[in-house]
Design a protein around this motif. Structure first.
Motif, PDB file in Angstrom:
ATOM      1  N   MET A  71       0.851  -1.174   0.000  1.00 25.75           N
ATOM      2  CA  MET A  71       0.000   0.000   0.000  1.00 25.75           C
ATOM      3  C   MET A  71       0.900   1.242   0.000  1.00 25.75           C
ATOM      4  SD  MET A  71      -3.156  -1.763   0.898  1.00 25.75           S
ATOM      5  CE  MET A  71      -3.831  -0.824  -0.276  1.00 25.75           C
ATOM      6  N   GLU A  72       1.409   1.590  -1.140  1.00 28.05           N
ATOM      7  CA  GLU A  72       2.317   2.724  -1.213  1.00 28.05           C
ATOM      8  C   GLU A  72       1.595   4.044  -0.971  1.00 28.05           C
ATOM      9  OE1 GLU A  72       2.964   4.068  -5.669  1.00 28.05           O
ATOM     10  OE2 GLU A  72       3.395   1.938  -5.386  1.00 28.05           O
ATOM     11  N   ASN A  73       2.334   5.014  -0.494  1.00 26.00           N
ATOM     12  CA  ASN A  73       1.837   6.355  -0.201  1.00 26.00           C
ATOM     13  C   ASN A  73       0.775   6.387   0.893  1.00 26.00           C
ATOM     14  OD1 ASN A  73       3.554   7.617  -1.999  1.00 26.00           O
ATOM     15  ND2 ASN A  73       2.138   7.369  -3.681  1.00 26.00           N
ATOM     16  N   ARG A  74       0.721   5.375   1.712  1.00 24.62           N
ATOM     17  CA  ARG A  74      -0.164   5.416   2.879  1.00 24.62           C
ATOM     18  C   ARG A  74       0.653   5.886   4.062  1.00 24.62           C
ATOM     19  NH1 ARG A  74      -5.524   2.422   2.820  1.00 24.62           N
ATOM     20  NH2 ARG A  74      -5.682   1.929   0.656  1.00 24.62           N
ATOM     21  N   GLY A  75       0.002   6.231   5.108  1.00 28.61           N
ATOM     22  CA  GLY A  75       0.708   6.725   6.282  1.00 28.61           C
ATOM     23  C   GLY A  75       1.383   5.630   7.076  1.00 28.61           C
ATOM     24  N   LYS A  76       2.080   6.038   8.108  1.00 28.18           N
ATOM     25  CA  LYS A  76       2.730   5.086   8.995  1.00 28.18           C
ATOM     26  C   LYS A  76       1.672   4.242   9.698  1.00 28.18           C
ATOM     27  CE  LYS A  76       6.657   7.972  10.223  1.00 28.18           C
ATOM     28  NZ  LYS A  76       7.325   8.685  11.302  1.00 28.18           N
ATOM     29  N   TYR A  77       0.555   4.878  10.006  1.00 28.27           N
ATOM     30  CA  TYR A  77      -0.513   4.214  10.739  1.00 28.27           C
ATOM     31  C   TYR A  77      -1.578   3.788   9.749  1.00 28.27           C
ATOM     32  CZ  TYR A  77      -4.039   3.384  14.319  1.00 28.27           C
ATOM     33  OH  TYR A  77      -4.972   2.810  15.114  1.00 28.27           O
ATOM     34  N   PHE A  78      -1.720   2.508   9.510  1.00 28.24           N
ATOM     35  CA  PHE A  78      -2.641   2.025   8.484  1.00 28.24           C
ATOM     36  C   PHE A  78      -4.083   1.939   8.978  1.00 28.24           C
ATOM     37  CE2 PHE A  78      -3.732   0.218   4.594  1.00 28.24           C
ATOM     38  CZ  PHE A  78      -4.585  -0.839   4.807  1.00 28.24           C
ATOM     39  N   GLY A  79      -4.303   1.797  10.274  1.00 25.56           N
ATOM     40  CA  GLY A  79      -5.647   1.581  10.800  1.00 25.56           C
ATOM     41  C   GLY A  79      -6.413   2.852  11.100  1.00 25.56           C
ATOM     42  N   ILE A  80      -6.565   3.712  10.132  1.00 28.39           N
ATOM     43  CA  ILE A  80      -7.283   4.966  10.342  1.00 28.39           C
ATOM     44  C   ILE A  80      -8.768   4.671  10.491  1.00 28.39           C
ATOM     45  CG2 ILE A  80      -7.899   7.197   9.352  1.00 28.39           C
ATOM     46  CD1 ILE A  80      -5.247   7.039   7.810  1.00 28.39           C
ATOM     47  N   CYS A  81      -9.314   5.081  11.591  1.00 27.15           N
ATOM     48  CA  CYS A  81     -10.730   4.874  11.870  1.00 27.15           C
ATOM     49  C   CYS A  81     -11.560   5.847  11.040  1.00 27.15           C
ATOM     50  CB  CYS A  81     -10.979   5.093  13.357  1.00 27.15           C
ATOM     51  SG  CYS A  81     -12.705   5.042  13.816  1.00 27.15           S
ATOM     52  N   THR A  82     -12.571   5.355  10.376  1.00 29.65           N
ATOM     53  CA  THR A  82     -13.436   6.203   9.549  1.00 29.65           C
ATOM     54  C   THR A  82     -14.703   6.603  10.311  1.00 29.65           C
ATOM     55  OG1 THR A  82     -14.442   4.241   8.568  1.00 29.65           O
ATOM     56  CG2 THR A  82     -12.606   5.229   7.386  1.00 29.65           C
ATOM     57  N   SER A  83     -14.533   6.872  11.596  1.00 27.51           N
ATOM     58  CA  SER A  83     -15.657   7.258  12.444  1.00 27.51           C
ATOM     59  C   SER A  83     -16.261   8.587  12.003  1.00 27.51           C
ATOM     60  CB  SER A  83     -15.190   7.381  13.899  1.00 27.51           C
ATOM     61  OG  SER A  83     -14.339   8.502  14.033  1.00 27.51           O
ATOM     62  N   TYR A  84     -17.412   8.898  12.546  1.00 25.09           N
ATOM     63  CA  TYR A  84     -18.091  10.165  12.256  1.00 25.09           C
ATOM     64  C   TYR A  84     -17.185  11.345  12.592  1.00 25.09           C
ATOM     65  CZ  TYR A  84     -21.450  13.965  12.540  1.00 25.09           C
ATOM     66  OH  TYR A  84     -22.100  15.157  12.379  1.00 25.09           O
ATOM     67  N   HIS A  85     -16.534  11.288  13.745  1.00 24.62           N
ATOM     68  CA  HIS A  85     -15.647  12.368  14.186  1.00 24.62           C
ATOM     69  C   HIS A  85     -14.517  12.581  13.178  1.00 24.62           C
ATOM     70  CE1 HIS A  85     -13.238  14.923  16.755  1.00 24.62           C
ATOM     71  NE2 HIS A  85     -12.223  14.092  16.592  1.00 24.62           N
ATOM     72  N   HIS A  86     -13.873  11.525  12.768  1.00 24.70           N
ATOM     73  CA  HIS A  86     -12.787  11.637  11.805  1.00 24.70           C
ATOM     74  C   HIS A  86     -13.298  12.076  10.436  1.00 24.70           C
ATOM     75  CE1 HIS A  86     -10.148   8.789  14.364  1.00 24.70           C
ATOM     76  NE2 HIS A  86     -10.045  10.039  14.750  1.00 24.70           N
ATOM     77  N   SER A  87     -14.438  11.591  10.017  1.00 22.53           N
ATOM     78  CA  SER A  87     -14.967  11.992   8.713  1.00 22.53           C
ATOM     79  C   SER A  87     -15.291  13.482   8.679  1.00 22.53           C
ATOM     80  CB  SER A  87     -16.196  11.166   8.334  1.00 22.53           C
ATOM     81  OG  SER A  87     -17.295  11.462   9.156  1.00 22.53           O
ATOM     82  N   LYS A  88     -15.660  14.064   9.817  1.00 22.80           N
ATOM     83  CA  LYS A  88     -15.921  15.499   9.876  1.00 22.80           C
ATOM     84  C   LYS A  88     -14.634  16.314   9.777  1.00 22.80           C
ATOM     85  CE  LYS A  88     -20.268  15.740   9.936  1.00 22.80           C
ATOM     86  NZ  LYS A  88     -20.900  16.253   8.731  1.00 22.80           N
ATOM     87  N   GLY A  89     -13.508  15.732  10.183  1.00 23.34           N
ATOM     88  CA  GLY A  89     -12.221  16.407  10.088  1.00 23.34           C
ATOM     89  C   GLY A  89     -11.551  16.250   8.739  1.00 23.34           C
ATOM     90  N   CYS A  90     -12.117  15.415   7.894  1.00 20.39           N
ATOM     91  CA  CYS A  90     -11.554  15.117   6.574  1.00 20.39           C
ATOM     92  C   CYS A  90     -11.701  16.319   5.631  1.00 20.39           C
ATOM     93  CB  CYS A  90     -12.275  13.909   5.991  1.00 20.39           C
ATOM     94  SG  CYS A  90     -11.810  13.493   4.316  1.00 20.39           S
TER      95      CYS A  90
END
Length: 72
Positions: A1-20
């Motif tokens: 998975m090239e060009n992904r971050g160091k942390y692969f398990g990004i949670c797609t929660s409501y809170h995170h989706s609002k910060g996107c």
């Protein structure tokens, strides 16, 4: 998975989706998807444009690396 971050398990929660910032980005493909840093690249990317990934809450919180997560 090239060009992904160091942390692969990004949670797609409501809170995170609002910060996107994907939907505010000039390169957003307008296909209804977002959080490309966690879900994978867009199938319909726009022409090369300025990327907002480095300004994004998600990018900073998860210490991601790379650019243009929506690009193929």
């Amino acid at each position: 998975m090239e060009n992904r971050g160091k942390y692969f398990g990004i949670c797609t929660s409501y809170h995170h989706s609002k910060g996107c910032k994907c939907k505010q980005c000039p390169s957003y493909p307008e296909d209804g998807s977002f959080m490309f840093c966690s879900k994978g690249r867009s199938k319909n990317p726009r022409v090369e444009a300025v990327c907002l990934c480095h300004e994004c809450f998600i990018f900073q919180k998860f210490r991601l690396e790379g650019d243009n997560f929506c690009k193929v």
